[in-house]
Design an enzyme around this catalytic site. Sequence first.
Site, PDB file in Angstrom:
ATOM      1  N   PHE A 149       0.816  -1.222   0.000  1.00  0.00           N
ATOM      2  CA  PHE A 149       0.000   0.000   0.000  1.00  0.00           C
ATOM      3  C   PHE A 149       0.844   1.264   0.000  1.00  0.00           C
ATOM      4  O   PHE A 149       0.369   2.327  -0.369  1.00  0.00           O
ATOM      5  CB  PHE A 149      -0.924  -0.004   1.236  1.00  0.00           C
ATOM      6  CG  PHE A 149      -0.229   0.446   2.498  1.00  0.00           C
ATOM      7  CD1 PHE A 149      -0.103   1.799   2.799  1.00  0.00           C
ATOM      8  CD2 PHE A 149       0.343  -0.474   3.384  1.00  0.00           C
ATOM      9  CE1 PHE A 149       0.562   2.219   3.944  1.00  0.00           C
ATOM     10  CE2 PHE A 149       1.010  -0.065   4.525  1.00  0.00           C
ATOM     11  CZ  PHE A 149       1.122   1.293   4.798  1.00  0.00           C
ATOM     12  N   LYS A 173      -1.339  -7.152  -9.147  1.00  0.00           N
ATOM     13  CA  LYS A 173      -2.276  -7.305  -8.027  1.00  0.00           C
ATOM     14  C   LYS A 173      -1.846  -6.261  -7.004  1.00  0.00           C
ATOM     15  O   LYS A 173      -0.996  -6.498  -6.164  1.00  0.00           O
ATOM     16  CB  LYS A 173      -2.181  -8.725  -7.464  1.00  0.00           C
ATOM     17  CG  LYS A 173      -3.416  -9.233  -6.747  1.00  0.00           C
ATOM     18  CD  LYS A 173      -3.884  -8.371  -5.598  1.00  0.00           C
ATOM     19  CE  LYS A 173      -3.070  -8.484  -4.331  1.00  0.00           C
ATOM     20  NZ  LYS A 173      -3.425  -7.452  -3.319  1.00  0.00           N
ATOM     21  N   GLU A 176      -4.989  -3.738  -1.770  1.00  0.00           N
ATOM     22  CA  GLU A 176      -6.426  -3.471  -1.705  1.00  0.00           C
ATOM     23  C   GLU A 176      -6.730  -2.212  -0.883  1.00  0.00           C
ATOM     24  O   GLU A 176      -7.869  -1.762  -0.822  1.00  0.00           O
ATOM     25  CB  GLU A 176      -7.180  -4.691  -1.156  1.00  0.00           C
ATOM     26  CG  GLU A 176      -6.800  -5.151   0.248  1.00  0.00           C
ATOM     27  CD  GLU A 176      -5.590  -6.099   0.277  1.00  0.00           C
ATOM     28  OE1 GLU A 176      -4.597  -5.842  -0.430  1.00  0.00           O
ATOM     29  OE2 GLU A 176      -5.645  -7.080   1.048  1.00  0.00           O
ATOM     30  N   ARG A 177      -5.683  -1.630  -0.233  1.00  0.00           N
ATOM     31  CA  ARG A 177      -5.917  -0.420   0.557  1.00  0.00           C
ATOM     32  C   ARG A 177      -6.048   0.827  -0.313  1.00  0.00           C
ATOM     33  O   ARG A 177      -6.763   1.760   0.029  1.00  0.00           O
ATOM     34  CB  ARG A 177      -4.758  -0.178   1.533  1.00  0.00           C
ATOM     35  CG  ARG A 177      -4.341  -1.393   2.292  1.00  0.00           C
ATOM     36  CD  ARG A 177      -4.768  -1.307   3.737  1.00  0.00           C
ATOM     37  NE  ARG A 177      -4.391  -2.522   4.421  1.00  0.00           N
ATOM     38  CZ  ARG A 177      -5.207  -3.549   4.629  1.00  0.00           C
ATOM     39  NH1 ARG A 177      -6.467  -3.505   4.223  1.00  0.00           N
ATOM     40  NH2 ARG A 177      -4.784  -4.634   5.236  1.00  0.00           N
ATOM     41  N   SER A 226       5.380  -6.978   3.328  1.00  0.00           N
ATOM     42  CA  SER A 226       5.984  -7.322   4.622  1.00  0.00           C
ATOM     43  C   SER A 226       6.738  -8.651   4.518  1.00  0.00           C
ATOM     44  O   SER A 226       6.445  -9.484   3.645  1.00  0.00           O
ATOM     45  CB  SER A 226       4.883  -7.408   5.681  1.00  0.00           C
ATOM     46  OG  SER A 226       3.938  -8.382   5.294  1.00  0.00           O
ATOM     47  N   CYS A 281       9.621   1.858   3.457  1.00  0.00           N
ATOM     48  CA  CYS A 281      10.558   0.772   3.770  1.00  0.00           C
ATOM     49  C   CYS A 281      11.977   1.303   3.906  1.00  0.00           C
ATOM     50  O   CYS A 281      12.857   0.597   4.384  1.00  0.00           O
ATOM     51  CB  CYS A 281      10.507  -0.309   2.705  1.00  0.00           C
ATOM     52  SG  CYS A 281      11.181   0.248   1.155  1.00  0.00           S
ATOM     53  N   GLU A 384       9.453  -4.156  12.917  1.00  0.00           N
ATOM     54  CA  GLU A 384       9.250  -2.992  12.054  1.00  0.00           C
ATOM     55  C   GLU A 384       7.969  -2.312  12.534  1.00  0.00           C
ATOM     56  O   GLU A 384       6.906  -2.940  12.545  1.00  0.00           O
ATOM     57  CB  GLU A 384       9.081  -3.454  10.605  1.00  0.00           C
ATOM     58  CG  GLU A 384       8.813  -2.309   9.651  1.00  0.00           C
ATOM     59  CD  GLU A 384       8.559  -2.773   8.211  1.00  0.00           C
ATOM     60  OE1 GLU A 384       7.834  -3.761   8.013  1.00  0.00           O
ATOM     61  OE2 GLU A 384       9.096  -2.135   7.294  1.00  0.00           O
TER      62      GLU A 384
HETATM   63  P1  NAD Z   1       1.590  -6.623   3.086  1.00  0.00           P
HETATM   64  O1  NAD Z   1       2.610  -7.692   3.165  1.00  0.00           O
HETATM   65  O2  NAD Z   1       0.473  -6.619   4.068  1.00  0.00           O
HETATM   66  O3  NAD Z   1       0.864  -6.645   1.634  1.00  0.00           O
HETATM   67  C1  NAD Z   1       1.610  -6.669   0.445  1.00  0.00           C
HETATM   68  C2  NAD Z   1       0.794  -7.383  -0.624  1.00  0.00           C
HETATM   69  O4  NAD Z   1       0.578  -8.737  -0.224  1.00  0.00           O
HETATM   70  C3  NAD Z   1      -0.569  -6.767  -0.871  1.00  0.00           C
HETATM   71  O5  NAD Z   1      -0.828  -6.753  -2.246  1.00  0.00           O
HETATM   72  C4  NAD Z   1      -1.509  -7.696  -0.119  1.00  0.00           C
HETATM   73  O6  NAD Z   1      -2.789  -7.777  -0.722  1.00  0.00           O
HETATM   74  C5  NAD Z   1      -0.806  -9.034  -0.194  1.00  0.00           C
HETATM   75  N1  NAD Z   1      -1.078  -9.871   0.984  1.00  0.00           N
HETATM   76  C6  NAD Z   1      -1.317  -9.448   2.257  1.00  0.00           C
HETATM   77  N2  NAD Z   1      -1.513 -10.500   3.075  1.00  0.00           N
HETATM   78  C7  NAD Z   1      -1.418 -11.609   2.316  1.00  0.00           C
HETATM   79  C8  NAD Z   1      -1.524 -13.011   2.592  1.00  0.00           C
HETATM   80  N3  NAD Z   1      -1.769 -13.475   3.826  1.00  0.00           N
HETATM   81  N4  NAD Z   1      -1.338 -13.871   1.576  1.00  0.00           N
HETATM   82  C9  NAD Z   1      -1.083 -13.431   0.326  1.00  0.00           C
HETATM   83  N5  NAD Z   1      -0.971 -12.116   0.018  1.00  0.00           N
HETATM   84  C10 NAD Z   1      -1.128 -11.219   0.988  1.00  0.00           C
HETATM   85  O7  NAD Z   1       2.378  -5.232   3.101  1.00  0.00           O
HETATM   86  P2  NAD Z   1       1.787  -3.756   3.181  1.00  0.00           P
HETATM   87  O8  NAD Z   1       1.262  -3.520   4.558  1.00  0.00           O
HETATM   88  O9  NAD Z   1       0.902  -3.479   2.010  1.00  0.00           O
HETATM   89  O10 NAD Z   1       3.130  -2.907   2.936  1.00  0.00           O
HETATM   90  C11 NAD Z   1       4.008  -2.556   3.982  1.00  0.00           C
HETATM   91  C12 NAD Z   1       5.195  -3.478   4.024  1.00  0.00           C
HETATM   92  O11 NAD Z   1       5.886  -3.461   2.769  1.00  0.00           O
HETATM   93  C13 NAD Z   1       6.229  -3.047   5.046  1.00  0.00           C
HETATM   94  O12 NAD Z   1       6.710  -4.188   5.705  1.00  0.00           O
HETATM   95  C14 NAD Z   1       7.318  -2.401   4.209  1.00  0.00           C
HETATM   96  O13 NAD Z   1       8.603  -2.400   4.781  1.00  0.00           O
HETATM   97  C15 NAD Z   1       7.281  -3.251   2.989  1.00  0.00           C
HETATM   98  N6  NAD Z   1       7.882  -2.589   1.831  1.00  0.00           N
HETATM   99  C16 NAD Z   1       9.090  -3.062   1.398  1.00  0.00           C
HETATM  100  C17 NAD Z   1       9.721  -2.446   0.330  1.00  0.00           C
HETATM  101  C18 NAD Z   1      11.041  -2.965  -0.190  1.00  0.00           C
HETATM  102  O14 NAD Z   1      11.407  -2.633  -1.317  1.00  0.00           O
HETATM  103  N7  NAD Z   1      11.747  -3.767   0.574  1.00  0.00           N
HETATM  104  C19 NAD Z   1       9.115  -1.361  -0.289  1.00  0.00           C
HETATM  105  C20 NAD Z   1       7.876  -0.920   0.178  1.00  0.00           C
HETATM  106  C21 NAD Z   1       7.267  -1.544   1.247  1.00  0.00           C
END
Ligand code: NAD
Length: 499
Positions: A149, A173, A176-177, A226, A281, A384
């Site tokens: 998101f 994909k 969804e937020r 994450s 991140c 985090e």
């Molecule tokens: P998230 O892991 O909750 O969601 C990321 C994606 O995974 C979304 O599209 C979501 O729909 C999907 N998802 C969520 N739960 C799932 C599940 N149980 N099974 C399958 N798919 C699932 O992350 P977020 O809250 O959207 O983003 C924040 C996180 O992203 C933080 O941890 C941040 O550090 C990380 N991030 C990392 C980078 C990098 O380049 N390393 C860059 C940006 C953000």
Amino acid sequence: MNELSHWINGKHVKGTSGRFADVFNPATGEVQARVPLASKAELDAAVAAAAAAQPKWGATNPQRRARVMMEFVRLLNRDMDKLAEALSREHGKTIPDAKGDVQRGLEVIEYCIGAPQMLKGEFTDSAGPGIDMYSMRQPLGVAAGITPFNFPAMIPMWKMGPALSSGNAFILKPSERDPSVPLMLGELLKEAGLPDGILQVVNGDKEAVDAILDNPTVAAIGFVGSTPIAQYIYGRGCTNGKRVQCFGGAKNHMIIMPDADMDQAADALIGAGYGAAGERCMAISVAVPVGDATADALIERLIPRIEKLKVGPYTAGNDVDYGPLVTHAAMERVKGLIGSGVEQGATLVTDGRDFKLQGYENGFFVGPTLFDHVTRDMEIYKQEIFGPVLSTVRAKDYEEALAYAMDHEYGNGTAIFTRDGDTARDFAARINIGMIGINVPIPVPLAYHTFGGWKKSGFGDLNQHGPDAFRFYTRTKTVTARWPSGIREGAALNFKPME
Ligand code: NAD
């Protein structure tokens, strides 16, 4: 209620699963739209249509594909204000920050205009008698991106730019937020000349993600989010024989040496710790001053700067430094972690838990929070937080400061503030982290370099954007060719080196 859609075959398509997620306005706490959550059947149909459209796109010459990227850049600049507004409305970040989100994605699209250069193969003339050998980079077919998101414009573009300009079809994909900007990117790419079916934006949650992981036509997956989900997607995707790269969470340390310019370091920490409410991140979430005198000087400078920070809705324009967190659950989690820091004995210097803004009482705001005397065993150090919370860990010397950053399970970014070249050079050489800043707090590499963390911040062997992205979204085919003049010597049964 505004009902969002998917973007399939160049058109907005309503969801048919009957499942939806609420999209909030984080500043007011109101639900402003609902987004359809795709079923496995919807995802599979989008992949099948993409696979049918891809061969023609893959066979289109790379310069023509690059021209679509060129036009896409023009359209992104044309619609910058519109994109930024839609982004801020769902994410909550300020308008200048939302424009930065679009801009950092756009720069990768600019880089992809050079796809013909990146995709050129290798050729060896006369590798043997009458034998030429050449390697070409071919698209994988259908690739997919699953994105978080916190950068709803930038990260989708980091994925789709290299994938599409390499000749793949792409299934995005998004989170969804905040799904509106990814849908707008679909519209703009169509306007730029991308054929229908080559980019499909499929909204959804775990069901859509699992369908991507298990669909045999999807050849590659780029994920950002994450760490637990990154690990899950990497494991299941690789087991299913796909090429997978997953970028996860972070805990970025900034070391402040006693010789650093303390005002510069304090300014850097304010921007990198609290900008975008800490939902980056590459945010700095741990300050590591070396020596108590450095720590005291730093805290003394941070407090007045924190007191001046303006927290509010993006509609306040330039009058706001950062906005709300993305959801109520995110806000509650951050407040809970602040509570755990107090319980576990850290010194709470400024407390953002009771922050309230008149007229926005239901918004997901957390005020800027600063901890001192944080130690390794505390949850606020291990996890985090992804909120406007900066933890100070005091180190007695440089080696101890270095060990803090090196021993942490995450390895996305880090920074050192010093005037000493030897220390900076030693730091860059020894640290086990992917992106390093020297007097730069958020060292996000530009489009033509690559972006990726180490340890639990990255899974897979290639980084995002830059040259690595073209390697990730293509595969190498190598041809050995001999023409009739060279094959009059009879059959060769042994495996021999070229003469
Ligand atoms: P998230 O892991 O909750 O969601 C990321 C994606 O995974 C979304 O599209 C979501 O729909 C999907 N998802 C969520 N739960 C799932 C599940 N149980 N099974 C399958 N798919 C699932 O992350 P977020 O809250 O959207 O983003 C924040 C996180 O992203 C933080 O941890 C941040 O550090 C990380 N991030 C990392 C980078 C990098 O380049 N390393 C860059 C940006 C953000």
